[in-house]
Design a protein around this motif. Structure first.
Motif, mmCIF file in Angstrom:
data_model
loop_
_atom_site.group_PDB
_atom_site.id
_atom_site.type_symbol
_atom_site.label_atom_id
_atom_site.label_comp_id
_atom_site.label_asym_id
_atom_site.label_seq_id
_atom_site.Cartn_x
_atom_site.Cartn_y
_atom_site.Cartn_z
ATOM 1 N N PRO A 109 0.809 -1.229 0.000
ATOM 2 C CA PRO A 109 0.000 0.000 0.000
ATOM 3 C C PRO A 109 0.841 1.276 0.000
ATOM 4 C CG PRO A 109 -0.239 -1.243 2.063
ATOM 5 C CD PRO A 109 0.401 -2.151 1.072
ATOM 6 N N LEU A 110 2.006 1.241 0.654
ATOM 7 C CA LEU A 110 2.872 2.419 0.624
ATOM 8 C C LEU A 110 3.356 2.702 -0.799
ATOM 9 C CD1 LEU A 110 5.067 1.916 3.834
ATOM 10 C CD2 LEU A 110 3.160 3.500 3.524
ATOM 11 N N SER A 111 3.696 1.638 -1.532
ATOM 12 C CA SER A 111 4.158 1.817 -2.911
ATOM 13 C C SER A 111 3.029 2.277 -3.821
ATOM 14 C CB SER A 111 4.746 0.497 -3.445
ATOM 15 O OG SER A 111 5.878 0.112 -2.709
ATOM 16 N N ILE A 112 1.813 1.789 -3.557
ATOM 17 C CA ILE A 112 0.662 2.188 -4.375
ATOM 18 C C ILE A 112 0.458 3.695 -4.305
ATOM 19 C CG2 ILE A 112 -1.851 2.034 -4.591
ATOM 20 C CD1 ILE A 112 -1.632 -0.870 -3.576
ATOM 21 N N VAL A 113 0.419 4.229 -3.080
ATOM 22 C CA VAL A 113 0.160 5.660 -2.916
ATOM 23 C C VAL A 113 1.367 6.485 -3.339
ATOM 24 C CG1 VAL A 113 -0.426 7.473 -1.262
ATOM 25 C CG2 VAL A 113 -1.543 5.241 -1.118
ATOM 26 N N LEU A 114 2.582 5.985 -3.076
ATOM 27 C CA LEU A 114 3.782 6.713 -3.509
ATOM 28 C C LEU A 114 3.769 6.900 -5.022
ATOM 29 C CD1 LEU A 114 6.522 7.996 -3.056
ATOM 30 C CD2 LEU A 114 7.545 5.706 -3.091
ATOM 31 N N ASP A 115 3.404 5.846 -5.747
ATOM 32 C CA ASP A 115 3.330 5.959 -7.206
ATOM 33 C C ASP A 115 2.262 6.954 -7.637
ATOM 34 O OD1 ASP A 115 5.378 4.173 -7.492
ATOM 35 O OD2 ASP A 115 4.103 2.441 -7.942
ATOM 36 N N GLU A 116 1.137 6.980 -6.907
ATOM 37 C CA GLU A 116 0.082 7.950 -7.222
ATOM 38 C C GLU A 116 0.581 9.380 -7.009
ATOM 39 O OE1 GLU A 116 -3.424 7.121 -5.033
ATOM 40 O OE2 GLU A 116 -3.792 5.178 -5.983
ATOM 41 N N ILE A 117 1.298 9.582 -5.894
ATOM 42 C CA ILE A 117 1.819 10.922 -5.599
ATOM 43 C C ILE A 117 2.847 11.340 -6.652
ATOM 44 C CG2 ILE A 117 3.183 12.263 -3.948
ATOM 45 C CD1 ILE A 117 1.846 10.625 -1.716
ATOM 46 N N LYS A 118 3.714 10.407 -7.012
ATOM 47 C CA LYS A 118 4.685 10.712 -8.070
ATOM 48 C C LYS A 118 3.974 11.126 -9.354
ATOM 49 C CE LYS A 118 8.529 7.673 -6.696
ATOM 50 N NZ LYS A 118 9.286 6.455 -7.088
ATOM 51 N N ASP A 119 2.946 10.376 -9.729
ATOM 52 C CA ASP A 119 2.206 10.694 -10.956
ATOM 53 C C ASP A 119 1.589 12.091 -10.890
ATOM 54 O OD1 ASP A 119 2.835 8.270 -12.080
ATOM 55 O OD2 ASP A 119 0.941 7.294 -11.552
ATOM 56 N N ILE A 120 1.051 12.446 -9.705
ATOM 57 C CA ILE A 120 0.430 13.774 -9.550
ATOM 58 C C ILE A 120 1.466 14.875 -9.785
ATOM 59 C CG2 ILE A 120 -0.601 15.376 -7.896
ATOM 60 C CD1 ILE A 120 -2.005 12.922 -6.627
ATOM 61 N N PHE A 121 2.608 14.774 -9.106
ATOM 62 C CA PHE A 121 3.594 15.847 -9.195
ATOM 63 C C PHE A 121 4.361 15.827 -10.519
ATOM 64 C CE2 PHE A 121 3.029 15.969 -4.543
ATOM 65 C CZ PHE A 121 2.841 17.344 -4.400
ATOM 66 N N ILE A 122 4.619 14.654 -11.062
ATOM 67 C CA ILE A 122 5.261 14.606 -12.383
ATOM 68 C C ILE A 122 4.350 15.256 -13.427
ATOM 69 C CG2 ILE A 122 5.984 13.050 -14.252
ATOM 70 C CD1 ILE A 122 7.056 11.155 -12.074
ATOM 71 N N GLY A 123 3.038 15.022 -13.258
ATOM 72 C CA GLY A 123 2.075 15.664 -14.154
ATOM 73 C C GLY A 123 2.048 17.176 -14.008
ATOM 74 N N LEU A 124 2.528 17.696 -12.885
ATOM 75 C CA LEU A 124 2.586 19.136 -12.648
ATOM 76 C C LEU A 124 3.961 19.714 -12.981
ATOM 77 C CD1 LEU A 124 0.654 19.229 -9.246
ATOM 78 C CD2 LEU A 124 -0.183 20.023 -11.464
ATOM 79 N N GLY A 125 4.814 18.891 -13.591
ATOM 80 C CA GLY A 125 6.118 19.383 -14.043
ATOM 81 C C GLY A 125 7.273 19.148 -13.101
ATOM 82 N N PHE A 126 7.069 18.359 -12.044
ATOM 83 C CA PHE A 126 8.147 18.071 -11.102
ATOM 84 C C PHE A 126 9.006 16.910 -11.606
ATOM 85 C CE2 PHE A 126 5.328 20.550 -8.606
ATOM 86 C CZ PHE A 126 5.997 21.024 -7.494
ATOM 87 N N GLN A 127 10.261 16.898 -11.181
ATOM 88 C CA GLN A 127 11.159 15.775 -11.429
ATOM 89 C C GLN A 127 11.435 15.059 -10.108
ATOM 90 O OE1 GLN A 127 14.484 17.850 -13.291
ATOM 91 N NE2 GLN A 127 13.880 17.023 -15.294
ATOM 92 N N VAL A 128 11.796 13.765 -10.185
ATOM 93 C CA VAL A 128 12.079 12.973 -8.983
ATOM 94 C C VAL A 128 13.579 12.987 -8.716
ATOM 95 C CG1 VAL A 128 11.933 10.700 -7.898
ATOM 96 C CG2 VAL A 128 10.078 11.501 -9.393
#
Length: 339
Positions: A109-128
């Motif tokens: 579950p931690l990985s599920i939400v982490l991936d969702e958060i990454k997708d949200i911010f990457i979609g807003l122009g952020f890099q990891v």
């Protein structure tokens, strides 16, 4: 003697045909061809045969031996084949039978939400961005405007490896490493594990995860920070999510705030999870302190920025309505199978 040899051969063949396994076969071989076997006894009695008959009897003995050995070999092959057939019969596989169900692994579950958060911010122009978990004191504290005598450096809160090396207490050191090596504009998130000397309870753990965010550019304001975090909360929890910002203090941001979401257990009425407050803190945030920018050789007169740190575990608890952080680390398959 000729009749005696024929009788030995006949008896031997009869006994061979009745053998059921290698042990019985070997017993027949020893009985007739062993050192004290019946055929060997005939050979020992050749001295009593008339000299003119010895060639004939000798040849007959050799023929009987050869035929007996051939019969032994043939019976051995027969028994070996029979044993193989029995083994194959007992090990027969029915390929039409359904196979055993294999349980497939899946994301934690931690990985599920982490991936969702990454997708949200990457979609807003952020890099990891990433950084080390074992960190220098300089990056974990001093470069973030936390001097040597600051209470946050207390050993009760921090795991020290040496005087200058710690287990990072936050993912904020990644901010400093990025700003040292990259000039504005900067827009990054830095997810990772962090470590603090906390007592374990329903909402605290000595090991947990943070997602650091950093934006540095010209004309960045607090309203930009508030807008991006409200958008993040609504995309993660739903459009009806209620958030609030409270004034707070962090050494590396000024002004600073904490963002709460309305308790997903009691919806603001107060319960054990939110300790009766009706709200749950999910992140800290603020405008990057000018001293932090100066430490990284970024002119605070030209550039400004904001930073935030999201607690992944608390975010996941809100996402899936989980009321105990310990469930993430106990590896109980009954819990994990729900995801």
């Amino acid at each position: 003697m000729k009749q005696q040899l024929e009788a030995i051969l006949s008896n031997a063949k009869n006994e061979l045909s009745q053998t059921q396994n290698a042990r019985e076969l070997d017993a027949v071989r020893v009985k007739y061809l062993g050192k004290k076997g019946e055929l060997t006894a005939i050979l020992k009695g050749m001295k009593n045969v008339a000299p003119e008959e010895r060639p004939v009897i000798g040849q007959l003995v050799n023929d009987v031996r050869a035929e007996l050995e051939k019969a032994l070999e043939k019976q051995a092959e027969k028994l070996e084949q029979s044993a193989l057939e029995e083994k194959l019969k007992s090990e027969t596989l029915d390929v039409t039978m359904p196979s055993e169900e294999i349980t497939l692994g899946h994301k934690h579950p931690l990985s599920i939400v982490l991936d969702e958060i990454k997708d949200i911010f990457i979609g807003l122009g952020f890099q990891v961005a990433e950084g080390p978990e074992v960190e220098y004191d300089h990056y974990n504290f001093e470069a973030l405007n936390i001097p040597k005598d600051h209470p946050a450096r207390d050993t009760q809160d921090t795991f020290y490896i040496s005087d200058n090396v710690v287990l990072r207490t936050q993912t904020s050191p990644v901010q400093v490493r990025v700003m040292e090596n990259q000039k504005p504009p900067i827009r990054i998130i830095a997810p990772g594990r962090v470590f603090r000397s906390d007592a374990v309870d329903a909402t605290h753990s000595p090991l947990f995860h943070q997602i650091e965010g950093l934006v540095v550019d010209k004309n960045i304001t607090m309203s930009d920070l508030k807008g991006i975090l409200e958008l993040f909360a609504k995309r993660l929890y739903g459009e009806d999510t209620v958030v609030r910002f409270r004034p707070h203090h962090f050494p590396f941001t000024e002004p600073s705030a904490e963002m709460d979401i309305q308790c997903y257990q009691c919806h603001g009425e107060g319960c054990r999870l939110c300790k009766g407050e009706g709200w749950i803190e999910i992140l800290g945030c603020g405008m990057v302190h000018p001293k932090v920018l100066e430490t990284c050789n970024i002119d605070p007169e030209v550039y400004s920025g904001y930073a935030f740190g999201i607690g992944l575990e608390r975010t996941v608890m809100g996402r899936f309505k989980i009321d105990d952080i310990r469930l993430f680390y106990e590896n109980d398959v009954r819990f994990l199978h729900q995801f």
